[in-house]
Design a protein around this motif. Structure first.
Motif, PDB file in Angstrom:
ATOM      1  N   ILE A  30      24.409  29.272   0.176  1.00 33.64           N
ATOM      2  CA  ILE A  30      23.670  30.006  -0.827  1.00 33.64           C
ATOM      3  C   ILE A  30      22.505  29.279  -1.567  1.00 33.64           C
ATOM      4  CG2 ILE A  30      24.110  31.291  -2.955  1.00 33.64           C
ATOM      5  CD1 ILE A  30      27.083  31.798  -1.823  1.00 33.64           C
ATOM      6  N   ASP A  31      22.698  28.182  -2.101  1.00 30.64           N
ATOM      7  CA  ASP A  31      21.522  27.418  -2.600  1.00 30.64           C
ATOM      8  C   ASP A  31      20.472  27.207  -1.784  1.00 30.64           C
ATOM      9  OD1 ASP A  31      20.588  25.943  -4.734  1.00 30.64           O
ATOM     10  OD2 ASP A  31      20.770  24.059  -3.563  1.00 30.64           O
ATOM     11  N   THR A  32      20.748  26.986  -0.431  1.00 32.32           N
ATOM     12  CA  THR A  32      19.702  26.841   0.604  1.00 32.32           C
ATOM     13  C   THR A  32      18.876  28.309   0.860  1.00 32.32           C
ATOM     14  OG1 THR A  32      20.746  25.220   1.994  1.00 32.32           O
ATOM     15  CG2 THR A  32      18.994  26.186   3.133  1.00 32.32           C
ATOM     16  N   HIS A  33      19.598  29.355   1.105  1.00 30.46           N
ATOM     17  CA  HIS A  33      19.014  30.615   0.868  1.00 30.46           C
ATOM     18  C   HIS A  33      18.353  30.891  -0.423  1.00 30.46           C
ATOM     19  CE1 HIS A  33      18.505  34.833   1.267  1.00 30.46           C
ATOM     20  NE2 HIS A  33      19.033  34.896   0.108  1.00 30.46           N
ATOM     21  N   ILE A  34      18.772  30.714  -1.540  1.00 34.27           N
ATOM     22  CA  ILE A  34      17.753  30.801  -2.740  1.00 34.27           C
ATOM     23  C   ILE A  34      16.774  30.108  -2.880  1.00 34.27           C
ATOM     24  CG2 ILE A  34      17.926  30.351  -5.376  1.00 34.27           C
ATOM     25  CD1 ILE A  34      20.981  31.254  -5.071  1.00 34.27           C
ATOM     26  N   GLN A  35      16.674  28.679  -2.399  1.00 31.42           N
ATOM     27  CA  GLN A  35      15.825  27.910  -2.403  1.00 31.42           C
ATOM     28  C   GLN A  35      14.533  28.325  -1.385  1.00 31.42           C
ATOM     29  OE1 GLN A  35      15.202  24.997  -3.987  1.00 31.42           O
ATOM     30  NE2 GLN A  35      13.155  24.767  -3.178  1.00 31.42           N
ATOM     31  N   SER A  36      14.949  29.000  -0.283  1.00 32.93           N
ATOM     32  CA  SER A  36      13.881  29.540   0.578  1.00 32.93           C
ATOM     33  C   SER A  36      13.378  31.057   0.330  1.00 32.93           C
ATOM     34  CB  SER A  36      14.625  29.528   1.860  1.00 32.93           C
ATOM     35  OG  SER A  36      14.971  28.545   2.559  1.00 32.93           O
ATOM     36  N   ASN A  37      14.312  31.601  -0.625  1.00 31.97           N
ATOM     37  CA  ASN A  37      13.735  33.158  -0.817  1.00 31.97           C
ATOM     38  C   ASN A  37      13.596  33.476  -2.225  1.00 31.97           C
ATOM     39  OD1 ASN A  37      14.307  34.131   1.916  1.00 31.97           O
ATOM     40  ND2 ASN A  37      15.880  32.982   1.701  1.00 31.97           N
ATOM     41  N   TRP A  38      13.910  32.625  -3.136  1.00 33.78           N
ATOM     42  CA  TRP A  38      13.591  32.954  -4.660  1.00 33.78           C
ATOM     43  C   TRP A  38      12.364  33.523  -4.904  1.00 33.78           C
ATOM     44  CZ3 TRP A  38      12.053  31.150  -9.423  1.00 33.78           C
ATOM     45  CH2 TRP A  38      11.334  29.819  -9.202  1.00 33.78           C
ATOM     46  N   GLN A  39      11.363  32.731  -4.753  1.00 34.61           N
ATOM     47  CA  GLN A  39       9.918  33.286  -5.130  1.00 34.61           C
ATOM     48  C   GLN A  39       9.337  34.215  -4.277  1.00 34.61           C
ATOM     49  OE1 GLN A  39       8.401  29.271  -4.690  1.00 34.61           O
ATOM     50  NE2 GLN A  39       8.232  29.310  -7.368  1.00 34.61           N
ATOM     51  N   GLY A  40       9.812  34.569  -2.955  1.00 32.03           N
ATOM     52  CA  GLY A  40       9.524  35.549  -2.176  1.00 32.03           C
ATOM     53  C   GLY A  40       9.954  37.119  -2.721  1.00 32.03           C
ATOM     54  N   VAL A  41      11.155  36.803  -3.004  1.00 28.29           N
ATOM     55  CA  VAL A  41      11.977  38.065  -3.479  1.00 28.29           C
ATOM     56  C   VAL A  41      11.320  38.590  -4.803  1.00 28.29           C
ATOM     57  CG1 VAL A  41      13.858  39.222  -4.677  1.00 28.29           C
ATOM     58  CG2 VAL A  41      14.087  37.761  -2.646  1.00 28.29           C
ATOM     59  N   LEU A  42      10.572  37.526  -5.765  1.00 28.12           N
ATOM     60  CA  LEU A  42       9.853  37.711  -6.683  1.00 28.12           C
ATOM     61  C   LEU A  42       8.595  38.361  -6.608  1.00 28.12           C
ATOM     62  CD1 LEU A  42      10.636  34.854  -9.392  1.00 28.12           C
ATOM     63  CD2 LEU A  42      11.410  36.906  -9.613  1.00 28.12           C
ATOM     64  N   SER A  43       8.003  37.788  -5.604  1.00 29.63           N
ATOM     65  CA  SER A  43       6.476  38.295  -5.103  1.00 29.63           C
ATOM     66  C   SER A  43       6.741  39.749  -4.459  1.00 29.63           C
ATOM     67  CB  SER A  43       5.730  37.291  -4.321  1.00 29.63           C
ATOM     68  OG  SER A  43       6.268  36.810  -3.279  1.00 29.63           O
ATOM     69  N   ASN A  44       7.717  39.821  -3.632  1.00 27.62           N
ATOM     70  CA  ASN A  44       7.599  41.011  -2.676  1.00 27.62           C
ATOM     71  C   ASN A  44       8.040  42.055  -3.336  1.00 27.62           C
ATOM     72  OD1 ASN A  44       6.735  39.404  -0.600  1.00 27.62           O
ATOM     73  ND2 ASN A  44       9.059  39.276   0.437  1.00 27.62           N
ATOM     74  N   HIS A  45       8.806  42.017  -4.461  1.00 23.55           N
ATOM     75  CA  HIS A  45       9.363  43.054  -5.447  1.00 23.55           C
ATOM     76  C   HIS A  45       8.692  42.867  -6.828  1.00 23.55           C
ATOM     77  CE1 HIS A  45      12.133  44.028  -2.073  1.00 23.55           C
ATOM     78  NE2 HIS A  45      12.175  42.741  -1.875  1.00 23.55           N
ATOM     79  N   ALA A  46       7.724  42.610  -6.946  1.00 24.91           N
ATOM     80  CA  ALA A  46       7.199  42.271  -8.472  1.00 24.91           C
ATOM     81  C   ALA A  46       6.991  43.603  -9.126  1.00 24.91           C
ATOM     82  CB  ALA A  46       5.641  41.441  -8.285  1.00 24.91           C
ATOM     83  N   ASP A  47       6.464  44.732  -8.622  1.00 23.48           N
ATOM     84  CA  ASP A  47       6.083  45.873  -9.248  1.00 23.48           C
ATOM     85  C   ASP A  47       7.421  46.414  -9.497  1.00 23.48           C
ATOM     86  OD1 ASP A  47       3.346  45.428  -9.141  1.00 23.48           O
ATOM     87  OD2 ASP A  47       3.284  46.843  -7.160  1.00 23.48           O
ATOM     88  N   LYS A  48       8.321  46.660  -8.833  1.00 21.70           N
ATOM     89  CA  LYS A  48       9.820  47.304  -8.600  1.00 21.70           C
ATOM     90  C   LYS A  48      10.598  46.486 -10.011  1.00 21.70           C
ATOM     91  CE  LYS A  48      14.045  48.206  -6.323  1.00 21.70           C
ATOM     92  NZ  LYS A  48      14.636  48.111  -5.101  1.00 21.70           N
ATOM     93  N   LEU A  49      10.580  45.221 -10.080  1.00 22.08           N
ATOM     94  CA  LEU A  49      10.986  44.267 -11.071  1.00 22.08           C
ATOM     95  C   LEU A  49      10.397  44.526 -12.442  1.00 22.08           C
ATOM     96  CD1 LEU A  49      11.858  41.166  -8.748  1.00 22.08           C
ATOM     97  CD2 LEU A  49      13.507  42.968  -9.495  1.00 22.08           C
ATOM     98  N   LYS A  50       8.996  44.485 -12.388  1.00 21.53           N
ATOM     99  CA  LYS A  50       8.269  44.523 -13.614  1.00 21.53           C
ATOM    100  C   LYS A  50       8.739  46.123 -14.393  1.00 21.53           C
ATOM    101  CE  LYS A  50       4.035  44.595 -15.863  1.00 21.53           C
ATOM    102  NZ  LYS A  50       2.944  45.530 -16.081  1.00 21.53           N
ATOM    103  N   ARG A  51       8.620  47.061 -13.102  1.00 21.84           N
ATOM    104  CA  ARG A  51       9.165  48.551 -14.000  1.00 21.84           C
ATOM    105  C   ARG A  51      10.578  48.699 -14.411  1.00 21.84           C
ATOM    106  NH1 ARG A  51       6.998  50.251  -9.830  1.00 21.84           N
ATOM    107  NH2 ARG A  51       8.640  50.732  -8.547  1.00 21.84           N
ATOM    108  N   ALA A  52      11.371  47.889 -13.576  1.00 26.57           N
ATOM    109  CA  ALA A  52      12.954  47.701 -13.914  1.00 26.57           C
ATOM    110  C   ALA A  52      13.077  47.098 -15.305  1.00 26.57           C
ATOM    111  CB  ALA A  52      13.751  47.145 -12.876  1.00 26.57           C
ATOM    112  N   TYR A  53      12.285  45.991 -15.588  1.00 34.75           N
ATOM    113  CA  TYR A  53      12.255  45.281 -16.849  1.00 34.75           C
ATOM    114  C   TYR A  53      11.800  46.004 -18.067  1.00 34.75           C
ATOM    115  CZ  TYR A  53      12.117  41.890 -20.392  1.00 34.75           C
ATOM    116  OH  TYR A  53      12.408  40.891 -21.582  1.00 34.75           O
TER     117      TYR A  53
END
Length: 190
Positions: A30-53
């Protein structure tokens, strides 16, 4: 799953039959998955996450964690592993603390992990670092693997790891105090 991630099944085959080994391998996966993907999820879904916030505040971090952890949950399910409650964990018993201006908070949530046979393997703790003033993760989420699964034992182990965790209240307790303070404010105005 990111192509750089090692498949969980092959990682677990190495230590088959050893629950202690397996929970640490799951945590590492799980840690390896997070390390590889946490920033990508942030950038790929930036508009959706901003709207949700903007619409729901801190609940947007739950949306983020679902997007980040869904591939992990899918792979675990394929292997017959079960997280209870669903990763990242039960918000009601989670604990949060952070800096005074609330720009660097952390919330620790956890899920017990069960094997194909229904036997408990241990607990995965997700540490979510976040900002209360805007949607922002100051650093990648952390992962801890523990061998116990009972709520009290998990809380005791996490309290031993972090004095801040030990001093923080469970969300439900913190919320009760917040509601009581609102009542006290209302009573004082009348």
């Amino acid at each position: 799953m990111n192509q750089n991630d090692t498949r969980l099944g092959s990682m677990l085959e190495e230590g088959a039959g050893n629950a202690l080994y397996q929970i640490y391998k799951i945590g590492h996966f799980i840690d390896t998955h997070i390390q590889s993907n946490w920033q990508g999820v942030l950038s790929n879904h930036a508009d959706k996450l901003k709207r949700a916030y903007e619409e729901a505040g801190d609940m947007a971090y739950g949306t983020y964690l679902n997007l980040l952890l869904n591939p992990v949950l899918k792979e675990m399910k394929e292997l017959g592993l079960r997280a209870e409650p669903r990763l990242p964990g039960d918000f009601d018993i989670s604990r949060e603390w952070g800096n005074e201006d609330e720009t660097d908070q952390q919330r620790w949530m956890w899920s017990a992990i069960y094997g194909k046979d229904g036997e408990p393997l241990g607990t995965i703790v997700i540490q979510v670092y976040h900002d209360h003033t805007q949607f922002r993760l100051p650093r990648k989420p952390g992962v801890l693997a523990l061998t116990m699964t009972a709520k009290e034992e998990v809380a005791e182990a996490l309290s031993a790891l972090s004095e801040s965790f030990a001093q923080a209240l469970e969300f439900t307790e913190e919320y009760k105090l917040y509601l009581a303070s609102l009542n006290d404010e209302q009573s004082g105005k009348n």
